[in-house]
Scaffold this motif. Structure first.
Motif, mmCIF file in Angstrom:
data_model
loop_
_atom_site.group_PDB
_atom_site.id
_atom_site.type_symbol
_atom_site.label_atom_id
_atom_site.label_comp_id
_atom_site.label_asym_id
_atom_site.label_seq_id
_atom_site.Cartn_x
_atom_site.Cartn_y
_atom_site.Cartn_z
ATOM 1 N N VAL A 103 41.831 33.630 49.220
ATOM 2 C CA VAL A 103 42.274 33.396 47.758
ATOM 3 C C VAL A 103 42.911 33.474 47.822
ATOM 4 C CG1 VAL A 103 42.129 35.532 45.901
ATOM 5 C CG2 VAL A 103 40.791 36.173 48.004
ATOM 6 N N PHE A 104 43.712 32.251 46.921
ATOM 7 C CA PHE A 104 45.033 32.219 46.437
ATOM 8 C C PHE A 104 44.963 32.303 44.903
ATOM 9 C CE2 PHE A 104 43.964 29.496 50.103
ATOM 10 C CZ PHE A 104 44.891 29.301 50.685
ATOM 11 N N ILE A 105 46.197 32.272 44.706
ATOM 12 C CA ILE A 105 46.625 33.411 43.568
ATOM 13 C C ILE A 105 47.630 32.120 42.746
ATOM 14 C CG2 ILE A 105 45.234 35.519 43.120
ATOM 15 C CD1 ILE A 105 48.883 35.933 43.629
ATOM 16 N N ARG A 106 48.228 32.078 41.686
ATOM 17 C CA ARG A 106 49.663 31.190 41.631
ATOM 18 C C ARG A 106 50.543 32.273 40.266
ATOM 19 N NH1 ARG A 106 49.856 26.120 40.984
ATOM 20 N NH2 ARG A 106 52.212 26.150 39.776
ATOM 21 N N ILE A 107 51.553 32.408 41.000
ATOM 22 C CA ILE A 107 52.582 33.160 41.264
ATOM 23 C C ILE A 107 53.740 32.594 40.091
ATOM 24 C CG2 ILE A 107 54.394 34.935 41.473
ATOM 25 C CD1 ILE A 107 52.290 35.269 43.999
ATOM 26 N N GLY A 108 53.514 32.488 38.662
ATOM 27 C CA GLY A 108 54.429 31.766 37.767
ATOM 28 C C GLY A 108 54.130 29.494 38.339
ATOM 29 N N PRO A 109 55.356 28.999 38.809
ATOM 30 C CA PRO A 109 55.163 27.527 39.381
ATOM 31 C C PRO A 109 54.483 27.698 40.523
ATOM 32 C CG PRO A 109 57.589 28.573 39.691
ATOM 33 C CD PRO A 109 56.451 30.007 38.843
ATOM 34 N N ARG A 110 54.359 28.839 41.250
ATOM 35 C CA ARG A 110 54.213 28.164 43.056
ATOM 36 C C ARG A 110 52.753 29.017 43.077
ATOM 37 N NH1 ARG A 110 54.979 32.302 46.786
ATOM 38 N NH2 ARG A 110 55.973 34.130 45.741
ATOM 39 N N ARG A 111 52.165 28.388 43.543
ATOM 40 C CA ARG A 111 50.674 28.854 45.146
ATOM 41 C C ARG A 111 50.712 29.706 46.222
ATOM 42 N NH1 ARG A 111 48.625 24.426 47.153
ATOM 43 N NH2 ARG A 111 49.027 23.645 45.419
ATOM 44 N N ASP A 112 50.050 30.963 45.764
ATOM 45 C CA ASP A 112 50.116 31.883 47.931
ATOM 46 C C ASP A 112 48.977 32.164 46.969
ATOM 47 O OD1 ASP A 112 51.303 32.693 49.079
ATOM 48 O OD2 ASP A 112 52.949 33.833 48.406
ATOM 49 N N ALA A 143 46.570 35.741 47.946
ATOM 50 C CA ALA A 143 46.936 36.999 47.459
ATOM 51 C C ALA A 143 46.957 37.918 48.390
ATOM 52 C CB ALA A 143 45.769 37.765 46.537
ATOM 53 N N THR A 144 47.971 38.620 48.671
ATOM 54 C CA THR A 144 47.788 40.112 48.565
ATOM 55 C C THR A 144 46.603 41.084 48.608
ATOM 56 O OG1 THR A 144 49.084 41.838 47.365
ATOM 57 C CG2 THR A 144 50.489 40.408 48.727
ATOM 58 N N GLU A 145 46.888 42.305 49.895
ATOM 59 C CA GLU A 145 45.544 43.279 49.408
ATOM 60 C C GLU A 145 45.801 43.869 48.269
ATOM 61 O OE1 GLU A 145 43.635 47.145 51.785
ATOM 62 O OE2 GLU A 145 45.177 46.118 52.575
ATOM 63 N N ALA A 146 46.563 44.132 47.803
ATOM 64 C CA ALA A 146 46.917 44.789 46.410
ATOM 65 C C ALA A 146 46.495 43.337 44.919
ATOM 66 C CB ALA A 146 48.229 45.642 46.233
ATOM 67 N N GLU A 147 46.524 42.477 45.586
ATOM 68 C CA GLU A 147 46.217 41.890 44.578
ATOM 69 C C GLU A 147 44.867 40.739 44.374
ATOM 70 O OE1 GLU A 147 50.547 39.345 43.901
ATOM 71 O OE2 GLU A 147 48.978 38.401 45.433
#
Length: 488
Positions: A120-129, A131-135
């Motif tokens: 699972v990929f998400i955007r956190i502001g300007p960067r992509r990462d 997702a953690t288990e909580a996210e």
């Protein structure tokens, strides 16, 4: 798709969580991860995300040429099966004096979390990462909130005029809300109906729940929305058809009609000798059990199916079948302990109108009533994915015959011994009527007649007398604690 002028604005946009710029044309993993992240919409903005190929990080155009091969390659990401659920996206090429841009517009998914090759990929502001288990849990919870049940979706070809608004205003709303709340509600009828999910303001039309519950002609919009009754001769569908009826209309009209039909058209009673001087009344089926099964069928059925609810009566059993198997958390291994609602809005309205209670005791109550009446337990078929079926067998004729023979034998012995027989004692119905010469409570009548279960006594013995030999002292409030019954 975004307009050409808007792309230039996006190049300089400060909403970095919505835009990713790149000059690379061959890193497919990077493109897929970006599309996956935009689809997950971690900020919950419900705004489209944009992958812009052919631009530098500062927003300037790189001067590249976008050919058809690259366009097809990027467009193929949607359906190659690596991103699941499939993203909703569009791809477009824009030409400027400085060069071409390839823009991928990605819509936020209603079914997050979206995964690219299992991650699972998400955007956190300007960067992509990643997702953690909580996210991931947040995205999963959001998915549940996005998934509207069928009865909550808009019936797009219906209008307000297709609802019985007069009944809703005069009867249903006073049942659902107290007088003060209704008096202070100055909103128009569409807003009021939208607040209880019977109307969709965005599409300006009733929801399917509104049509099912209060529609003037629900069958026009839902072809399978009716109950089909067939009385077959014999013990299977190969017998002649002795009677056939269809019950149609909104639930607020159809349910009381079904109740009356079950009581008058299916339930039969007859006296059976119990002792030498006493006989008891026996029903082929307990009215409350058949009613409960029909209410559940109307509440849980799949209204998208064209198959009606089937109420089939044979010589020695009744079959009730509705479209739609067990739903949600309810599964064959945990039935009937766990319940879930395919149509939560319909279920809630039926609770308000006092047709069901939503305590998840329906099946248990059915089996109790059948046992008290002398019927075998109901047989539930919960393994079919597309349908739910239950068979209810009539009271056991052989047991009744044995009881009759025993009573007859006892009578014969007594007559032979004394040469005469004692007069027959009064029936249970006569006993109730005689006792109610003065106003009596349900508990008093049941105790006088030797019954401990007030509910079953009322359904089996007292209700058939109402309006005929007995009436209620407070007819407008049948369940009032002050309710009394008196002979007419």
């Amino acid at each position: 798709m975004i307009a050409k002028e808007e792309v230039l604005d996006l190049l300089k946009s400060t909403e970095s969580y919505r835009v990713e710029r790149t000059t690379s044309t061959g890193n497919m993993d990077k493109f897929c991860e970006a599309i996956c992240a935009f689809a997950n919409d971690m900020p919950a903005s419900r705004k489209n995300g944009y992958l812009i190929i052919g631009a530098y990080d500062d927003g300037s155009i790189a001067g590249m040429k976008v050919d058809d091969a690259l366009l097809k390659k990027i467009a193929g990401i949607r359906s190659d099966g690596n991103i699941l659920p499939l993203p909703t996206m569009s791809v477009e090429r824009f030409s400027y004096p400085e060069g071409d841009l390839l823009v991928v517009e990605v819509h936020p998914s209603d079914l997050p979390p979206v995964r690219y090759r299992g991650r699972v990929f998400i955007r956190i502001g300007p960067r992509r990462d990643i997702a953690t288990e909580a996210e991931e849990r947040i995205l999963a919870e959001r998915r549940c909130s996005f998934m509207a049940t069928f009865d909550a979706t808009p019936c797009l070809n219906a209008k307000l005029e297709d609802l019985d608004v007069d009944y809703i205003n005069s009867k249903y709303l006073p049942m659902a809300f107290d007088e003060e709340t209704l008096a202070n509600d100055k909103r128009d009828i569409k807003e009021q109906l939208a607040s209880i999910h019977l109307y969709d303001r965005e599409n300006d039309c009733p929801t399917y729940a509104g049509i099912i519950l209060f529609g003037k002609n629900p069958k026009y919009f839902l072809l399978g929305d009716y109950v089909q009754f067939v009385r077959f001769a014999g013990k299977d569908k190969g017998g002649d058809i002795l009677n056939e009826r269809q019950f149609t209309g909104p639930l607020y009209k159809m349910l009381p009609t079904l109740e009356s039909f079950v009581r008058d058209g299916i339930i039969t009673q007859r006296p059976v000798p119990e002792t030498l001087f006493r006989e008891r009344t026996v029903w082929n089926y307990p009215e409350g059990a058949i009613r409960e099964l029909l209410m559940n069928a109307c509440m849980h059925r799949d209204y998208q199916s064209n198959m009606p609810i089937r109420l089939y009566q044979f010589d020695d059993y009744i079959e009730v079948m509705n479209a739609g198997g067990l739903y949600g958390e309810a599964r064959p291994e945990n039935f009937p302990s766990v319940n879930d609602y395919r149509n939560p809005l319909v279920a809630e309205a039926m609770r308000v109108m006092k047709y069901v209670n939503k305590f998840n005791r329906g099946v248990t109550r059915v089996q109790e009533m059948l046992k008290d009446n002398g019927n075998p337990p109901a047989e539930f078929d919960v393994n079919t994915i597309t349908a739910f079926r239950v068979n209810v067998h009539a009271t056991n004729e052989s047991d009744l015959s044995d009881s009759h023979k025993s009573a007859h034998k006892s009578t014969h012995k007594s007559t032979h011994k004394s040469g005469t027989s004692k007069p027959q004692s009064q029936s249970l119905e006569e006993k109730i009527i005689e006792f109610c010469r003065e106003p009596r409570s349900l508990s008093e009548i049941a105790e006088y007649c030797g019954f401990k279960n007030n509910r079953n006594f009322r359904e089996r013995y007292l209700n058939p007398l109402l309006g005929k030999q007995i009436h209620m002292t407070i007819p407008d409030k049948p369940t009032s604690r002050l309710q009394r019954y008196i002979k007419i």
